[in-house]
Design a protein around this motif. Structure first.
Motif, mmCIF file in Angstrom:
data_model
loop_
_atom_site.group_PDB
_atom_site.id
_atom_site.type_symbol
_atom_site.label_atom_id
_atom_site.label_comp_id
_atom_site.label_asym_id
_atom_site.label_seq_id
_atom_site.Cartn_x
_atom_site.Cartn_y
_atom_site.Cartn_z
ATOM 1 N N ASP A 23 50.077 41.188 -28.802
ATOM 2 C CA ASP A 23 50.525 41.035 -27.424
ATOM 3 C C ASP A 23 50.823 42.421 -26.831
ATOM 4 O OD1 ASP A 23 52.136 40.599 -25.110
ATOM 5 O OD2 ASP A 23 52.961 38.759 -25.936
ATOM 6 N N ASP A 24 50.394 42.636 -25.582
ATOM 7 C CA ASP A 24 50.656 43.915 -24.918
ATOM 8 C C ASP A 24 52.137 44.289 -24.979
ATOM 9 O OD1 ASP A 24 47.987 43.972 -24.255
ATOM 10 O OD2 ASP A 24 48.285 43.376 -22.159
ATOM 11 N N ALA A 25 53.007 43.289 -24.880
ATOM 12 C CA ALA A 25 54.442 43.557 -24.818
ATOM 13 C C ALA A 25 54.999 44.117 -26.125
ATOM 14 C CB ALA A 25 55.207 42.284 -24.436
ATOM 15 N N ARG A 26 54.269 43.999 -27.229
ATOM 16 C CA ARG A 26 54.745 44.591 -28.483
ATOM 17 C C ARG A 26 54.864 46.115 -28.358
ATOM 18 N NH1 ARG A 26 55.061 41.427 -33.077
ATOM 19 N NH2 ARG A 26 54.015 39.402 -33.023
ATOM 20 N N ALA A 27 54.125 46.699 -27.424
ATOM 21 C CA ALA A 27 54.162 48.159 -27.234
ATOM 22 C C ALA A 27 55.106 48.577 -26.117
ATOM 23 C CB ALA A 27 52.753 48.677 -26.932
ATOM 24 N N TRP A 28 55.756 47.610 -25.452
ATOM 25 C CA TRP A 28 56.621 47.939 -24.329
ATOM 26 C C TRP A 28 57.963 48.468 -24.833
ATOM 27 C CZ3 TRP A 28 55.963 43.329 -20.377
ATOM 28 C CH2 TRP A 28 54.658 43.351 -19.881
ATOM 29 N N GLY A 29 58.128 49.747 -24.771
ATOM 30 C CA GLY A 29 59.364 50.374 -25.192
ATOM 31 C C GLY A 29 59.222 51.881 -25.089
ATOM 32 N N PRO A 30 60.284 52.605 -25.438
ATOM 33 C CA PRO A 30 61.552 52.050 -25.890
ATOM 34 C C PRO A 30 62.250 51.259 -24.773
ATOM 35 C CG PRO A 30 61.746 54.413 -25.474
ATOM 36 C CD PRO A 30 60.293 54.068 -25.316
ATOM 37 N N PRO A 31 63.238 50.392 -25.178
ATOM 38 C CA PRO A 31 63.896 50.335 -26.486
ATOM 39 C C PRO A 31 63.158 49.458 -27.495
ATOM 40 C CG PRO A 31 64.964 48.822 -24.980
ATOM 41 C CD PRO A 31 63.907 49.524 -24.176
ATOM 42 N N PHE A 32 63.292 49.862 -28.763
ATOM 43 C CA PHE A 32 62.807 49.076 -29.891
ATOM 44 C C PHE A 32 63.989 48.773 -30.814
ATOM 45 C CE2 PHE A 32 59.133 51.677 -28.589
ATOM 46 C CZ PHE A 32 58.166 50.694 -28.437
ATOM 47 N N LEU A 33 63.878 47.697 -31.557
ATOM 48 C CA LEU A 33 64.876 47.348 -32.573
ATOM 49 C C LEU A 33 64.128 46.949 -33.836
ATOM 50 C CD1 LEU A 33 67.892 46.785 -33.316
ATOM 51 C CD2 LEU A 33 67.489 44.413 -32.588
ATOM 52 N N HIS A 34 64.477 47.588 -34.960
ATOM 53 C CA HIS A 34 63.775 47.358 -36.233
ATOM 54 C C HIS A 34 62.270 47.575 -36.069
ATOM 55 C CE1 HIS A 34 67.642 45.688 -37.145
ATOM 56 N NE2 HIS A 34 67.427 44.517 -36.577
ATOM 57 N N GLY A 35 61.904 48.517 -35.190
ATOM 58 C CA GLY A 35 60.495 48.826 -34.970
ATOM 59 C C GLY A 35 59.764 47.859 -34.063
ATOM 60 N N SER A 55 59.497 45.740 -30.208
ATOM 61 C CA SER A 55 59.873 45.814 -28.806
ATOM 62 C C SER A 55 60.897 44.739 -28.463
ATOM 63 C CB SER A 55 58.637 45.633 -27.918
ATOM 64 O OG SER A 55 59.015 45.325 -26.592
ATOM 65 N N LEU A 56 61.996 45.159 -27.841
ATOM 66 C CA LEU A 56 63.000 44.182 -27.418
ATOM 67 C C LEU A 56 62.508 43.335 -26.254
ATOM 68 C CD1 LEU A 56 65.999 46.514 -28.020
ATOM 69 C CD2 LEU A 56 65.924 44.167 -28.848
ATOM 70 N N TRP A 57 61.631 43.887 -25.417
ATOM 71 C CA TRP A 57 60.999 43.057 -24.378
ATOM 72 C C TRP A 57 60.207 41.926 -25.030
ATOM 73 C CZ3 TRP A 57 60.136 42.866 -18.959
ATOM 74 C CH2 TRP A 57 60.930 43.728 -18.210
ATOM 75 N N PHE A 58 59.438 42.259 -26.057
ATOM 76 C CA PHE A 58 58.668 41.232 -26.758
ATOM 77 C C PHE A 58 59.603 40.193 -27.359
ATOM 78 C CE2 PHE A 58 56.897 39.522 -30.679
ATOM 79 C CZ PHE A 58 55.683 39.014 -30.242
ATOM 80 N N MET A 59 60.660 40.656 -28.016
ATOM 81 C CA MET A 59 61.613 39.734 -28.647
ATOM 82 C C MET A 59 62.220 38.764 -27.635
ATOM 83 S SD MET A 59 63.854 42.060 -31.241
ATOM 84 C CE MET A 59 63.149 42.926 -32.655
ATOM 85 N N SER A 60 62.367 39.224 -26.392
ATOM 86 C CA SER A 60 63.088 38.415 -25.407
ATOM 87 C C SER A 60 62.345 37.151 -24.995
ATOM 88 C CB SER A 60 63.399 39.260 -24.163
ATOM 89 O OG SER A 60 62.242 39.487 -23.383
ATOM 90 N N VAL A 61 61.023 37.076 -25.212
ATOM 91 C CA VAL A 61 60.261 35.906 -24.744
ATOM 92 C C VAL A 61 59.371 35.298 -25.828
ATOM 93 C CG1 VAL A 61 60.288 36.506 -22.288
ATOM 94 C CG2 VAL A 61 58.512 37.457 -23.748
ATOM 95 N N ASN A 62 59.665 35.585 -27.090
ATOM 96 C CA ASN A 62 58.806 35.047 -28.158
ATOM 97 C C ASN A 62 59.592 34.457 -29.321
ATOM 98 O OD1 ASN A 62 55.812 35.646 -27.531
ATOM 99 N ND2 ASN A 62 56.860 37.549 -26.971
ATOM 100 N N ARG A 63 60.813 34.044 -29.060
ATOM 101 C CA ARG A 63 61.646 33.455 -30.102
ATOM 102 C C ARG A 63 61.033 32.162 -30.648
ATOM 103 N NH1 ARG A 63 66.719 33.015 -27.554
ATOM 104 N NH2 ARG A 63 65.905 31.279 -26.325
ATOM 105 N N GLY A 64 61.171 31.982 -31.967
ATOM 106 C CA GLY A 64 60.852 30.701 -32.582
ATOM 107 C C GLY A 64 59.380 30.387 -32.745
ATOM 108 N N LYS A 65 58.500 31.381 -32.518
ATOM 109 C CA LYS A 65 57.059 31.135 -32.628
ATOM 110 C C LYS A 65 56.525 31.596 -33.979
ATOM 111 C CE LYS A 65 56.493 32.092 -27.676
ATOM 112 N NZ LYS A 65 55.780 32.899 -26.660
ATOM 113 N N LYS A 66 55.305 31.200 -34.261
ATOM 114 C CA LYS A 66 54.538 31.728 -35.378
ATOM 115 C C LYS A 66 53.435 32.607 -34.803
ATOM 116 C CE LYS A 66 55.369 27.551 -38.153
ATOM 117 N NZ LYS A 66 56.174 28.154 -39.224
ATOM 118 N N SER A 67 52.977 33.588 -35.575
ATOM 119 C CA SER A 67 51.939 34.494 -35.075
ATOM 120 C C SER A 67 50.706 34.447 -35.959
ATOM 121 C CB SER A 67 52.459 35.936 -35.021
ATOM 122 O OG SER A 67 51.400 36.836 -34.688
#
Length: 413
Positions: A62-74, A76-88
């Motif tokens: 996903d493009d949003a995986r590269a959206w940062g900083p900020p990052f947490l544990h490597g 993207s926090l933007w990515f984390m904000s809209v992809n909870r609970g999924k499988k990849s």
């Protein structure tokens, strides 16, 4: 200078661990979207218990995986904000072998989420007509800037563009300044919420009638619908709302005021609240004055009323007024910064803002904010790129080890 990880705001959040909701248990969703709008729709469905499989490019995802900083544990926090609970699943859907795998997955799923324009959908064979041949009961949900039809259908779009088209930017900000974007990706989130709502309605109809559905969500139309309380009055009166900052052009009084320290909001939205406010501040005669009897009357004298209230509220700190007005049941509140929202004790108490244990450490979460029988979303996190590829290929379409190995060799997964 970045904040040391041990001092991050997330460590002040309550820890939460909860099972997933079961409202959509058994519903399989393929999420082929990137950025914010589509992924947010998928997260809403995952929060309600659907199995949401995020199909991503093997390189980068996903493009949003590269959206940062900020990052947490490597990540993207933007990515984390809209992809909870999924499988990849990492899958190259541009390659012939990847398309074959994808079509097998589509045959097994209930919903597919796309954020491709109509031309791109047809090119990849992912348009509703093509996929209906594979899965007649499929719910095909598209989120795009301008919808799948019309003269703008093939135009690219981001949240900023949709906000500009909708008039929300023209009406946001102080009147003496230029147009302002809303301080969150509003068009993305509204369109994503619309998509999830539409999918739920389509699932209900499919349960009743057994047929799939083609859902077409336009970010511009979702954002423009958000402007209904401004657009409809213009259409029916010709009176055009203008940028008014923290002041409402219809309700008197409904705006931001300064106090002795911090600004606050005040909404005197009906006659009873108007009177309660003046009783609370010790000037009941103002509330009883017949020249201010109705909202229409108060609009005529808005400037003089605002001047009186502004002088009054500047005399004491915000905390004093908020306590007094809360006791009087007068709508008022602080204007919180994002860090104050993050520390809001009521939001911690309700379980809306919390942290969960992730594979690399604790992860902050902003909740669904909806409760079903007292329960809200499970405490999942966003997936690592391709973390569930083998699991999904084995369980959904019964791929053998040799086939998976071949796909890896060919860099399809």
């Amino acid at each position: 200078m970045s904040t040391p990880e041990t001092q991050l705001p997330l460590h002040g959040l309550p820890i939460r661990s909860a099972p997933a909701l079961d409202l959509l248990t058994g519903i399989k969703v393929l999420d082929l979207t990137t950025s914010v709008a589509g992924p947010y729709a998928g997260q809403l469905l995952a929060d309600m218990g659907a199995t949401v499989v995020k199909v991503e490019k093997p390189k980068g995802g996903d493009d949003a995986r590269a959206w940062g900083p900020p990052f947490l544990h490597g990540e993207s926090l933007w990515f984390m904000s809209v992809n909870r609970g999924k499988k990849s699943v990492a899958l190259d859907i541009a390659a012939t072998q990847g398309q074959e795998v994808l079509r097998k997955l589509i045959a097994e799923c209930d919903v597919i989420l796309l954020n491709l324009v109509a031309r791109a959908q047809r090119k990849l064979g992912l348009d509703a007509a093509s996929l209906r041949k594979i899965n007649p009961r499929l719910i095909h949900a598209s989120i795009s800037g301008f919808g799948l039809q019309g003269s703008r259908a093939d135009l690219p779009c981001y949240d900023l563009i949709a906000e500009g088209y909708s008039s929300v930017m023209d009406l946001t900000g102080e009147p003496e300044n230029g147009p302002q974007k809303v301080g969150t990706p509003a068009a993305d989130l509204l369109a994503g919420g619309d998509a999830a709502m539409a999918i739920l309605a389509a699932l209900l109809r499919r349960e009743r009638e057994g047929k799939g559905c083609d859902i077409d969500i336009s970010m511009v139309e979702s954002m423009s619908r958000f402007m209904t309380p401004k657009l409809t009055p213009y259409l029916g009166s010709g009176e055009m709302a203008r940028r008014a900052g923290g002041r409402d052009s219809v309700i008197a009084i409904y705006q931001v005021f300064e106090t002795a320290d911090d600004p606050m909001t005040l909404g005197l939205g009906n006659d009873a609240i108007w009177k309660r406010f003046w009783v609370a501040v010790g000037q009941s005669e103002v509330g009883a004055d017949p020249k201010y009897a109705s909202n229409m009357d108060r609009r005529v004298f808005r400037d003089e009323i605002v001047k009186v209230i502004a002088g009054l509220l500047r005399s004491k700190p915000r905390a004093y007024w908020l306590e007094l007005l809360a006791q009087a049941r007068v709508p008022a509140g602080p204007i919180q910064r994002i860090d104050e929202v993050a520390r809001d004790p009521a939001l911690h108490e309700s379980g809306f803002i919390y942290r969960v244990a992730g594979p690399d450490g604790d992860v902050p979460q902003v909740g669904l904010g909806i409760r079903f029988d007292g329960q809200t979303e499970g405490s999942g996190t966003s997936p690592k790129l391709g973390a569930n590829t083998e699991e999904i290929l084995r369980n959904w379409i019964r791929c053998e080890d040799a086939e998976i190995a071949e796909l890896r060799t060919q860099q399809i997964i």
